[in-house]
Design an enzyme around this catalytic site. Structure first.
Site, PDB file in Angstrom:
ATOM      1  N   HIS A 205      -0.015   4.498  -0.422  1.00 21.75           N
ATOM      2  CA  HIS A 205      -0.305   5.619   0.506  1.00 21.75           C
ATOM      3  C   HIS A 205      -0.181   5.260   1.877  1.00 21.75           C
ATOM      4  O   HIS A 205       0.323   6.254   2.694  1.00 21.75           O
ATOM      5  CB  HIS A 205      -1.736   6.010   0.103  1.00 21.75           C
ATOM      6  CG  HIS A 205      -2.808   5.469   1.282  1.00 21.75           C
ATOM      7  ND1 HIS A 205      -3.585   4.117   0.992  1.00 21.75           N
ATOM      8  CD2 HIS A 205      -3.199   5.669   2.702  1.00 21.75           C
ATOM      9  CE1 HIS A 205      -4.227   3.901   2.141  1.00 21.75           C
ATOM     10  NE2 HIS A 205      -4.010   4.765   3.192  1.00 21.75           N
TER      11      HIS A 205
ATOM     12  N   CYS B  17       0.999  -1.174   0.173  1.00 20.27           N
ATOM     13  CA  CYS B  17       0.219   0.037   0.024  1.00 20.27           C
ATOM     14  C   CYS B  17       0.969   1.266  -0.034  1.00 20.27           C
ATOM     15  O   CYS B  17       1.655   1.389   0.893  1.00 20.27           O
ATOM     16  CB  CYS B  17      -1.103   0.008   1.156  1.00 20.27           C
ATOM     17  SG  CYS B  17      -2.071   1.375   1.431  1.00 20.27           S
TER      18      CYS B  17
ATOM     19  N   CYS C  70      -3.937   6.356  -5.249  1.00 20.14           N
ATOM     20  CA  CYS C  70      -3.566   5.088  -5.066  1.00 20.14           C
ATOM     21  C   CYS C  70      -2.473   4.781  -5.802  1.00 20.14           C
ATOM     22  O   CYS C  70      -2.330   4.484  -6.902  1.00 20.14           O
ATOM     23  CB  CYS C  70      -4.804   4.075  -5.645  1.00 20.14           C
ATOM     24  SG  CYS C  70      -4.757   2.504  -5.295  1.00 20.14           S
ATOM     25  N   GLY C  71      -1.296   4.673  -4.810  1.00 17.18           N
ATOM     26  CA  GLY C  71      -0.043   4.521  -5.234  1.00 17.18           C
ATOM     27  C   GLY C  71       0.352   3.225  -5.980  1.00 17.18           C
ATOM     28  O   GLY C  71       0.935   3.299  -6.962  1.00 17.18           O
ATOM     29  N   THR C  72      -0.466   2.169  -5.457  1.00 19.52           N
ATOM     30  CA  THR C  72      -0.092   0.759  -6.343  1.00 19.52           C
ATOM     31  C   THR C  72      -0.984   0.873  -7.515  1.00 19.52           C
ATOM     32  O   THR C  72      -0.510   0.238  -8.545  1.00 19.52           O
ATOM     33  CB  THR C  72      -0.406  -0.271  -5.255  1.00 19.52           C
ATOM     34  OG1 THR C  72      -1.870  -0.336  -4.919  1.00 19.52           O
ATOM     35  CG2 THR C  72       0.279  -0.533  -4.249  1.00 19.52           C
TER      36      THR C  72
ATOM     37  N   HIS D 231      -8.878  -4.747  -6.877  1.00 17.16           N
ATOM     38  CA  HIS D 231      -9.017  -3.415  -7.205  1.00 17.16           C
ATOM     39  C   HIS D 231      -9.184  -3.056  -8.380  1.00 17.16           C
ATOM     40  O   HIS D 231      -8.682  -3.649  -9.418  1.00 17.16           O
ATOM     41  CB  HIS D 231      -7.550  -2.625  -6.846  1.00 17.16           C
ATOM     42  CG  HIS D 231      -6.813  -2.824  -5.296  1.00 17.16           C
ATOM     43  ND1 HIS D 231      -6.425  -3.957  -4.877  1.00 17.16           N
ATOM     44  CD2 HIS D 231      -6.782  -1.871  -4.598  1.00 17.16           C
ATOM     45  CE1 HIS D 231      -6.163  -3.712  -3.480  1.00 17.16           C
ATOM     46  NE2 HIS D 231      -6.167  -2.244  -3.499  1.00 17.16           N
TER      47      HIS D 231
ATOM     48  N   ASP E 110     -10.500   4.927  -2.868  1.00 14.21           N
ATOM     49  CA  ASP E 110      -9.239   5.424  -2.677  1.00 14.21           C
ATOM     50  C   ASP E 110      -9.444   6.947  -2.820  1.00 14.21           C
ATOM     51  O   ASP E 110      -9.568   7.707  -3.737  1.00 14.21           O
ATOM     52  CB  ASP E 110      -8.096   5.064  -3.179  1.00 14.21           C
ATOM     53  CG  ASP E 110      -6.691   5.366  -2.528  1.00 14.21           C
ATOM     54  OD1 ASP E 110      -6.817   6.225  -1.802  1.00 14.21           O
ATOM     55  OD2 ASP E 110      -5.951   4.595  -2.820  1.00 14.21           O
TER      56      ASP E 110
HETATM   57  O1  PYC Z   1      -1.993   3.562  -2.432  1.00 11.20           O
HETATM   58  O2  PYC Z   1      -1.099   1.923  -2.859  1.00 11.20           O
HETATM   59  C1  PYC Z   1      -2.231   2.567  -2.405  1.00 11.20           C
HETATM   60  C2  PYC Z   1      -3.454   2.003  -1.910  1.00 11.20           C
HETATM   61  C3  PYC Z   1      -3.985   0.696  -1.888  1.00 11.20           C
HETATM   62  C4  PYC Z   1      -5.184   0.503  -1.479  1.00 11.20           C
HETATM   63  C5  PYC Z   1      -5.391   1.840  -0.811  1.00 11.20           C
HETATM   64  N1  PYC Z   1      -4.351   2.747  -1.083  1.00 11.20           N
END
Ligand code: PYC
Length: 335
Positions: free
Chosen positions: A111, A109, A260-262, A228, A256
């Protein structure tokens, strides 16, 4: 043990209690550009007792109530992600992390990683510089800058399949299966305009797509569930100051609030695979609430795409959680 980690674990004179109902973890609540992370400084004794490689599976199964006690309603919002901190397997790393929301663990994750770096810095336990963290998806490196921004060098990300059809009530849609630390199905461009006023329609569409993927048996590698769903809309950098806007449905059914960084990592890997992004070029993605991450990719010696995502977080509370036996919603609201 690296400097600072002993401050994260409980001191020896207060051993972990072997009963999570008596567990009163100290937590730091943060949000990363709108998306909450609850950083759990004292990990649950049941998880500490397991080998690191067993923790993800345990939290997905018998120990899921532990995650539900920490995040989700009524303790916090259903958008929140918990970041459990453990001592690292390799003492040269800063910590091992296990992320989870109220329906189970997340491999990675971004974030949440930004929230952890900011929270540890807030506590005086992480100095500016680059620090390595262990996650179920692999090693990630967080660089904390003096001014507070955090860059996360994520795990290798990739596009796995393109123009995969899914059948929805509005007709067939085609999207890409991709990995950015979690499994994603991306519809790009989004069939619904990504605007705050369209939240209902965006949630309905992405939930329907996720169900359709599951019913059709469409998975990531090794039959991993695609939990996701990301919608992307191109933006003109000159006019809007960003290259895309996104909307990402997370596993529990919340969206999100951050970009959402991923999901952005998977998007960058897709752009690279299409020949539309050179290593080092910066792209900016805006979330449905208007918050932004910037990112770039590099290619490692194995030819893998390594995204780096930049964002920032804020601390909103320092507290201890209490679990009362008589609480009828100790393990969260029914789902
Ligand atoms: O930022 O990777 C992210 C993330 C995954 C689920 C919620 N945020």
């Amino acid at each position: 043990m690296p400097p600072g980690l002993s401050r994260v674990a409980l001191p020896p004179e207060e051993p972990f209690v072997q009963n999570s109902r008596m567990w009163k973890p100290r937590v730091i609540d943060t949000h990363t550009l709108g998306e909450p992370t609850r950083v759990v400084l004292d990990p649950p004794p049941e998880l500490v007792a397991l080998a690191p490689e067993e923790r993800f599976g345990a939290l997905a199964g018998a120990l899921l109530p532990l995650a539900r006690r920490v995040v989700g309603e009524p303790r916090t919002s259903d958008a929140a992600v918990a970041a459990f901190l453990f001592p690292p397997a390799d003492p040269s790393h800063r910590a091992a992390l296990l992320f989870a929301n109220d329906v189970g663990p997340l491999r990675m994750c971004v974030h949440g990683m930004i929230g952890v770096a900011h929270a540890l810095n807030f506590r005086g336990e992480l100095d500016p510089g680059t620090h390595t963290f262990e996650t179920p998806a692999g090693l990630v490196r967080a660089t904390l800058f003096e001014e507070g921004a955090v860059e996360v060098e994520n795990v290798a990300s990739r596009r796995v399949a393109t123009t995969v059809p899914v059948l929805t009530s509005g007709g067939p849609l085609r999207g890409d299966i991709c990995f950015g630390g979690n499994w994603f199905f991306h519809l790009d461009p989004s069939p619904v305009a990504i605007e705050p006023g369209n939240l209902g329609a965006l949630l309905a569409l992405t939930r329907e797509v996720r169900l359709a993927l599951s019913e059709a048996g469409i998975t990531g590698d090794d039959e991993a569930e695609i939990d996701h769903v990301g919608l992307f809309e191109p933006r003109d950098r000159g006019e809007h100051g960003c290259d895309a806007r996104n909307f990402v449905l997370c596993p529990g059914g919340a969206y999100d609030r951050s970009p959402c960084g991923t999901g952005m990592s998977a998007w960058l890997a897709r752009l690279h695979a299409r020949g539309r992004l050179d290593p080092g070029e910066i792209r900016i993605v805006e979330s449905v609430i208007g918050s932004r991450f910037s990112g770039r990719v590099s290619v490692n010696e194995a030819g893998e795409i390594i995204p780096t995502i930049r964002g920032s977080a804020a601390v909103v509370a320092e507290l201890s959680l209490v679990f009362e036996d008589a609480d009828p919603y100790l393990d969260g609201l029914p789902r």
